[in-house]
Design a protein around this motif. Structure first.
Motif, PDB file in Angstrom:
ATOM      1  N   ASN A 193      -2.835  13.159  -0.437  1.00 53.58           N
ATOM      2  CA  ASN A 193      -3.308  14.085   0.596  1.00 53.58           C
ATOM      3  C   ASN A 193      -2.422  15.325   0.582  1.00 53.58           C
ATOM      4  O   ASN A 193      -1.202  15.220   0.632  1.00 53.58           O
ATOM      5  CB  ASN A 193      -3.248  13.395   1.969  1.00 53.58           C
ATOM      6  CG  ASN A 193      -3.889  14.225   3.063  1.00 53.58           C
ATOM      7  OD1 ASN A 193      -3.217  14.994   3.747  1.00 53.58           O
ATOM      8  ND2 ASN A 193      -5.187  14.085   3.226  1.00 53.58           N
ATOM      9  N   LYS A 199      -3.493   3.452   8.292  1.00 52.78           N
ATOM     10  CA  LYS A 199      -2.852   2.930   7.082  1.00 52.78           C
ATOM     11  C   LYS A 199      -1.597   2.115   7.405  1.00 52.78           C
ATOM     12  O   LYS A 199      -0.953   2.307   8.423  1.00 52.78           O
ATOM     13  CB  LYS A 199      -2.466   4.085   6.160  1.00 52.78           C
ATOM     14  CG  LYS A 199      -3.663   4.799   5.552  1.00 52.78           C
ATOM     15  CD  LYS A 199      -3.224   5.749   4.466  1.00 52.78           C
ATOM     16  CE  LYS A 199      -4.376   6.147   3.576  1.00 52.78           C
ATOM     17  NZ  LYS A 199      -5.270   7.145   4.179  1.00 52.78           N
ATOM     18  N   THR A 252      -7.417  14.460  -1.178  1.00 50.81           N
ATOM     19  CA  THR A 252      -7.943  14.849   0.129  1.00 50.81           C
ATOM     20  C   THR A 252      -6.986  15.864   0.756  1.00 50.81           C
ATOM     21  O   THR A 252      -5.882  16.066   0.262  1.00 50.81           O
ATOM     22  CB  THR A 252      -8.076  13.620   1.052  1.00 50.81           C
ATOM     23  OG1 THR A 252      -6.798  12.976   1.112  1.00 50.81           O
ATOM     24  CG2 THR A 252      -9.104  12.640   0.530  1.00 50.81           C
ATOM     25  N   ASN A 260       0.836  -1.208   0.000  1.00 50.53           N
ATOM     26  CA  ASN A 260       0.000   0.000   0.000  1.00 50.53           C
ATOM     27  C   ASN A 260       0.859   1.240   0.000  1.00 50.53           C
ATOM     28  O   ASN A 260       1.857   1.297   0.704  1.00 50.53           O
ATOM     29  CB  ASN A 260      -0.851   0.042   1.283  1.00 50.53           C
ATOM     30  CG  ASN A 260      -1.946  -0.995   1.240  1.00 50.53           C
ATOM     31  OD1 ASN A 260      -2.392  -1.369   0.163  1.00 50.53           O
ATOM     32  ND2 ASN A 260      -2.357  -1.454   2.409  1.00 50.53           N
ATOM     33  N   CYS A 309       0.702   5.749  -0.208  1.00 51.57           N
ATOM     34  CA  CYS A 309      -0.022   7.006  -0.339  1.00 51.57           C
ATOM     35  C   CYS A 309       1.011   8.119  -0.335  1.00 51.57           C
ATOM     36  O   CYS A 309       2.187   7.873  -0.094  1.00 51.57           O
ATOM     37  CB  CYS A 309      -0.998   7.183   0.828  1.00 51.57           C
ATOM     38  SG  CYS A 309      -0.203   7.143   2.434  1.00 51.57           S
ATOM     39  N   GLN A 316      -2.544   6.677  -6.029  1.00 54.17           N
ATOM     40  CA  GLN A 316      -3.975   6.986  -6.098  1.00 54.17           C
ATOM     41  C   GLN A 316      -4.385   7.879  -4.930  1.00 54.17           C
ATOM     42  O   GLN A 316      -5.215   8.758  -5.076  1.00 54.17           O
ATOM     43  CB  GLN A 316      -4.816   5.689  -6.018  1.00 54.17           C
ATOM     44  CG  GLN A 316      -4.389   4.582  -6.956  1.00 54.17           C
ATOM     45  CD  GLN A 316      -4.443   5.020  -8.404  1.00 54.17           C
ATOM     46  OE1 GLN A 316      -5.270   5.850  -8.782  1.00 54.17           O
ATOM     47  NE2 GLN A 316      -3.541   4.489  -9.224  1.00 54.17           N
ATOM     48  N   ASP A 317      -3.787   7.596  -3.772  1.00 51.40           N
ATOM     49  CA  ASP A 317      -4.216   8.229  -2.526  1.00 51.40           C
ATOM     50  C   ASP A 317      -3.314   9.437  -2.234  1.00 51.40           C
ATOM     51  O   ASP A 317      -2.202   9.289  -1.739  1.00 51.40           O
ATOM     52  CB  ASP A 317      -4.073   7.157  -1.421  1.00 51.40           C
ATOM     53  CG  ASP A 317      -4.858   7.508  -0.185  1.00 51.40           C
ATOM     54  OD1 ASP A 317      -5.513   8.562  -0.178  1.00 51.40           O
ATOM     55  OD2 ASP A 317      -4.806   6.715   0.775  1.00 51.40           O
TER      56      ASP A 317
END
Ligand code: UD1
Ligand code: CA
Length: 456
Positions: A49, A93, A69, A2, A4, A46-47
């Motif tokens: 912030n 996360k 975000t 994962n 971000c 994709q994520d």
């Protein structure tokens, strides 16, 4: 794994001396923050912030289409504090978080991808990008130990005179194991020259717990950050050169790369030739074989094959194949110009459709009109589209010949195959196949001059 990304964009940007938040200053026509977001997307994040603070509403508005975000940093207490403000985003996360600065727009997606791989393969808890700068003033210096491993980062203002001679600097681009970062954040203190919570202190904190920190040196150009207007223009010229090179490699001729300003997202097809002084912005597309003679500005427009443009402004419009525009034409938003059209000098077109093969050669205004194909506009035609309160529409059929100095008072319709006599003011429909004359009849007063005794 994962992943971000956090992008720091909350700072004041004091050194810019600007009312605009620093990250909203544009480089090659696009806000720095949006450059960074777009690069992260290309590098498969994709994520995303973004940490906002100063000018938060403005930054939000400028990034609203990018599906990201936000975390909010109320007070700007340093880069470490900024990341603390993103705890809610990170807390549930796992995996890795990349952290980049919103004021360093030259980083490439290839480098970001390599960087993530480097971090994963090295099994590091933190990895940073570094570069060697001839003039490292203002940057945090990388302190390596005897085994050449990174021990810590010391900010310029906290450096000893010996540390100041180090040329390897921190790019402010990191990759962290999320859990390790969250554990370490609370240990950052502000006992330094700037009384700030430095994110850079995380390196020393992670090393102190015996974990591995990686460092990947990259080309200095990609790491350049913008803190002042001078740096903004340096970054702009590097990006301009990159963009122009990319187009030249794709088969576009650029006569003078120093004087050609092409936005990052512009597409240009092969065998187009661009003379100096052209500014092409936004999501413009210039297709094959076009010639852009000097000094035009083209924004968010689609220019089809083999169009010639000279010293003109074209905004949010479409220009069809083999059409010529200018010199000195102004094509305003929502215009759709057909193929093999001629838009000549001092012609303004606004929110109008112009059919194929139509000629609007000089000194003409066409607004809110739908014009057919094979028409000819004489010099000085004006579409009178505004009555002082509202805009009205004009429709002109195919094969119409509009004589010089005609006024078309809208709303009005001119049908196919018509002629309008020069100097007419048209207020009523001109039926198919007819000639309209709408001007005072000429009266000649014979011998008027001698009768009045005016001849000398
Ligand atoms: C930072 C690094 C330095 C590095 C340099 C590279 C720290 C302490 N220092 O310094 O080691 O060499 O970048 O360019 O991290 N920001 C916030 N909130 C804050 C402060 C900053 O969001 O409270 C944002 C800014 O908007 C900016 C970024 O963080 O996008 C970097 O901040 P800046 O003040 O420019 O850091 P530097 O002093 O350049
Ligand atoms: Ca900076």
């Amino acid at each position: 794994m994962n992943k971000c990304v956090l992008i720091l964009a909350g700072g004041k940007g004091k050194r810019m001396k600007s009312d605009l938040p620093k990250v909203l200053h544009k480089v090659c026509g696009k806000e720095m923050i949006n450059h960074v977001i777009d690069v992260m997307r290309k590098a498969d994040f994709q994520d995303v912030n973004v940490i906002i603070g100063k000018g938060a509403d403005q930054v939000k508005a400028a990034t609203k289409d990018r599906n990201i975000t936000y975390s909010f940093q109320g007070e700007q207490l340093g880069t470490g504090h900024a990341v603390m403000c993103a705890k809610d985003f990170l807390k549930d996360k796992d995996g890795i978080v990349a952290i980049f600065a919103g004021d360093a727009p030259l980083i490439s997606d290839e480098t970001v991808k390599k960087f993530i791989k480097f971090h994963e393969q090295g099994k590091y808890k933190a990895t940073l990008l570094t570069s060697i700068l001839e003039h490292p003033d203002g940057y945090g210096r990388i302190i390596r130990n005897s085994e050449d491993c990174v021990e810590k980062i010391v900010e310029h203002k906290d450096c000893s005179s010996e540390e100041l001679t180090i040329k390897e600097v921190n790019a402010a681009m990191y990759c962290f194991d999320i859990k390790t970062l969250l554990r370490g954040l609370d240990k950052i203190k502000n006992d330094n020259a700037q009384k700030e919570y430095y994110l850079t202190d995380m390196i020393e904190i992670i090393r102190a717990s015996g974990e591995k920190v990686g460092a990947m040196p990259i080309n200095f150009e990609e790491t350049l950050g913008v803190n002042s207007r001078v740096q903004l223009s340096e970054v702009e010229s590097i990006m301009r050169k990159r963009i122009n090179n990319r187009h030249m490699e794709n088969g576009v001729t650029i006569i003078d790369t120093n004087c050609t300003y092409i936005g990052e997202d512009v597409q240009i097809e092969r065998d187009t030739i661009i003379y100096p002084g052209n500014v092409i912005e936004g999501l413009s597309v210039i297709k094959k074989g076009c010639i852009l003679y000097p000094n035009s500005r083209i924004v968010d427009s689609i220019i089809d094959d083999n169009v010639t443009i000279q010293s003109s402004v074209i905004l949010e419009s479409k220009i069809g194949k083999n059409t010529t525009v200018g010199p000195f034409a102004y094509i305003r938003p929502e215009s759709n110009i057909g193929t093999e059209v001629r838009i000549g000098d001092f012609v303004e077109i606004k929110k109008s459709k112009i059919g194929d093969h139509t000629k609007v050669s000089h000194l003409t205004y066409i607004g809110d009109a739908e014009v057919g194909s094979d028409c000819n506009f004489g010099c000085g035609t004006v579409v009178v589209n505004y009555d002082g309160k509202e805009k009205h529409k004009t429709i002109i059929g195919n094969n119409s010949f509009i004589g010089c100095n005609t006024n078309l008072v809208s709303p009005v319709e001119v049908e196919d195959n018509t002629y309008i006599a020069a100097g007419s003011t048209i207020t009523e429909k001109v039926p198919k196949g007819s000639l309209a004359i709408a001007r005072a009849k000429q009266v000649n007063k014979k011998d008027w001059v001698s009768k009045k005794n005016l001849k000398k």
